[in-house]
Design a protein around this motif. Structure first.
Motif, PDB file in Angstrom:
ATOM      1  N   GLY A   2      -6.930 -11.570  -0.421  1.00  0.00           N
ATOM      2  CA  GLY A   2      -7.888 -10.570   0.030  1.00  0.00           C
ATOM      3  C   GLY A   2      -7.575  -9.176  -0.469  1.00  0.00           C
ATOM      4  O   GLY A   2      -8.430  -8.294  -0.415  1.00  0.00           O
ATOM      5  N   GLN A   3      -6.345  -8.952  -0.941  1.00  0.00           N
ATOM      6  CA  GLN A   3      -5.988  -7.648  -1.502  1.00  0.00           C
ATOM      7  C   GLN A   3      -6.380  -7.575  -2.963  1.00  0.00           C
ATOM      8  O   GLN A   3      -6.533  -8.596  -3.643  1.00  0.00           O
ATOM      9  N   ASP A   4      -6.517  -6.353  -3.465  1.00  0.00           N
ATOM     10  CA  ASP A   4      -6.828  -6.150  -4.881  1.00  0.00           C
ATOM     11  C   ASP A   4      -5.554  -5.900  -5.696  1.00  0.00           C
ATOM     12  O   ASP A   4      -5.369  -6.469  -6.764  1.00  0.00           O
ATOM     13  N   ALA A   5      -4.675  -5.026  -5.184  1.00  0.00           N
ATOM     14  CA  ALA A   5      -3.459  -4.655  -5.919  1.00  0.00           C
ATOM     15  C   ALA A   5      -2.424  -5.778  -5.855  1.00  0.00           C
ATOM     16  O   ALA A   5      -2.263  -6.436  -4.827  1.00  0.00           O
ATOM     17  N   THR A   6      -1.734  -5.966  -6.972  1.00  0.00           N
ATOM     18  CA  THR A   6      -0.684  -6.986  -7.037  1.00  0.00           C
ATOM     19  C   THR A   6       0.694  -6.324  -7.084  1.00  0.00           C
ATOM     20  O   THR A   6       0.823  -5.148  -7.410  1.00  0.00           O
ATOM     21  N   ILE A   7       1.702  -7.109  -6.807  1.00  0.00           N
ATOM     22  CA  ILE A   7       3.101  -6.709  -6.970  1.00  0.00           C
ATOM     23  C   ILE A   7       3.680  -7.579  -8.080  1.00  0.00           C
ATOM     24  O   ILE A   7       3.538  -8.802  -8.068  1.00  0.00           O
ATOM     25  N   ASP A   8       4.309  -6.943  -9.040  1.00  0.00           N
ATOM     26  CA  ASP A   8       4.829  -7.658 -10.204  1.00  0.00           C
ATOM     27  C   ASP A   8       6.251  -8.122  -9.929  1.00  0.00           C
ATOM     28  O   ASP A   8       7.145  -7.293  -9.671  1.00  0.00           O
ATOM     29  N   LEU A   9       6.476  -9.422 -10.030  1.00  0.00           N
ATOM     30  CA  LEU A   9       7.784 -10.002  -9.742  1.00  0.00           C
ATOM     31  C   LEU A   9       8.330 -10.695 -10.988  1.00  0.00           C
ATOM     32  O   LEU A   9       7.661 -11.551 -11.566  1.00  0.00           O
ATOM     33  N   ASP A  10       9.522 -10.294 -11.410  1.00  0.00           N
ATOM     34  CA  ASP A  10      10.184 -10.999 -12.503  1.00  0.00           C
ATOM     35  C   ASP A  10      10.594 -12.377 -12.016  1.00  0.00           C
ATOM     36  O   ASP A  10      11.204 -12.519 -10.955  1.00  0.00           O
ATOM     37  N   TRP A  11      10.273 -13.385 -12.816  1.00  0.00           N
ATOM     38  CA  TRP A  11      10.489 -14.760 -12.394  1.00  0.00           C
ATOM     39  C   TRP A  11      11.529 -15.471 -13.239  1.00  0.00           C
ATOM     40  O   TRP A  11      11.639 -15.258 -14.447  1.00  0.00           O
ATOM     41  N   ALA A  12      12.300 -16.323 -12.571  1.00  0.00           N
ATOM     42  CA  ALA A  12      13.173 -17.300 -13.211  1.00  0.00           C
ATOM     43  C   ALA A  12      13.179 -18.504 -12.280  1.00  0.00           C
ATOM     44  O   ALA A  12      12.779 -18.410 -11.115  1.00  0.00           O
ATOM     45  N   ALA A  13      13.621 -19.649 -12.785  1.00  0.00           N
ATOM     46  CA  ALA A  13      13.557 -20.883 -11.995  1.00  0.00           C
ATOM     47  C   ALA A  13      14.313 -20.758 -10.678  1.00  0.00           C
ATOM     48  O   ALA A  13      13.988 -21.429  -9.698  1.00  0.00           O
ATOM     49  N   SER A  14      15.324 -19.889 -10.641  1.00  0.00           N
ATOM     50  CA  SER A  14      16.152 -19.761  -9.443  1.00  0.00           C
ATOM     51  C   SER A  14      15.598 -18.754  -8.428  1.00  0.00           C
ATOM     52  O   SER A  14      16.160 -18.587  -7.340  1.00  0.00           O
TER      53      SER A  14
END
Length: 208
Positions: free
Chosen positions: A100-112
């Protein structure tokens, strides 16, 4: 002060003096530094895939989705003529938000990485309150693939040694007046050569 560009070295000393700086670093290829940087820069490609699904539904297949996006990104880099073995995944960013929100939060991803816990931590830090029980949505996934930057060895500053090589003496203009100075071929200098001015150091690339 780092001086570059075709005429940068000719003005570097005056600029350094105006800024009360004692040292000027002049790369050997100063006049072609931008072109050299482009030639040696990493070749990268960003591939983004929209997801728009709850995190709980995506989490089990997230690694597979990232692998598919990475393959496409690597293929694009290879299309530039790069050997596939030289291309690698450099970064994965998952763009996450509360449904329902418009703005996102950017998260660096790795399998762990625990994306749910990381999102809750970042959300609380950003907004000052916990996200509560609302569903978390993965808006999109962003993969950066490319080549690595070339490694360069660190160079130690040499011990200064008085320059005793060839030099031509002639009238040169410094600080608005003519004075007698040395004209020295920069290509003939060795590491650590110390020159007492006024002097001009010249080669095919630039004049100092």
């Amino acid at each position: 002060l780092v001086a570059f560009g075709g005429a940068g070295a000719q003005h570097a000393c005056a600029v350094a003096e105006a800024l009360d700086m004692d040292e000027v670093l002049l790369p050997s290829g100063a006049s072609v530094l931008s072109a050299e940087g482009i030639a040696e820069a990493a070749i990268e490609r960003i591939e983004i895939q929209q997801v728009l699904r709850p995190l709980d539904e995506v989490i089990a297949s997230l690694e597979q989705i990232v692998d598919e996006i990475t393959t496409r990104a690597i293929d694009h880099v290879v299309d530039f003529g790069v050997d596939r073995t030289a291309v690698q995944q450099l970064r994965v960013i998952v763009h996450v938000r509360l449904q329902g929100q418009d703005a996102t939060i950017d998260l660096d991803w790795a399998a762990s990485v625990d994306l749910k816990a990381l999102f809750q931590e970042r959300f609380t830090s950003l907004y000052g309150y916990a996200p509560g029980g609302r569903a978390i949505e993965v808006e999109s996934i962003h993969v950066l693939a490319g080549t690595s930057m070339p490694c360069r060895d660190m160079i130690e500053r040499p011990v200064p040694v008085a320059y005793t090589g060839p030099a031509e003496t002639q009238q040169i203009r410094f600080d608005g007046q003519w004075t007698e100075g040395q004209i020295i071929d920069r290509d003939g200098l060795s590491n650590g050569d110390h020159i007492v001015g006024p002097a001009l150091l010249c080669n095919a690339m630039t004049t100092v």
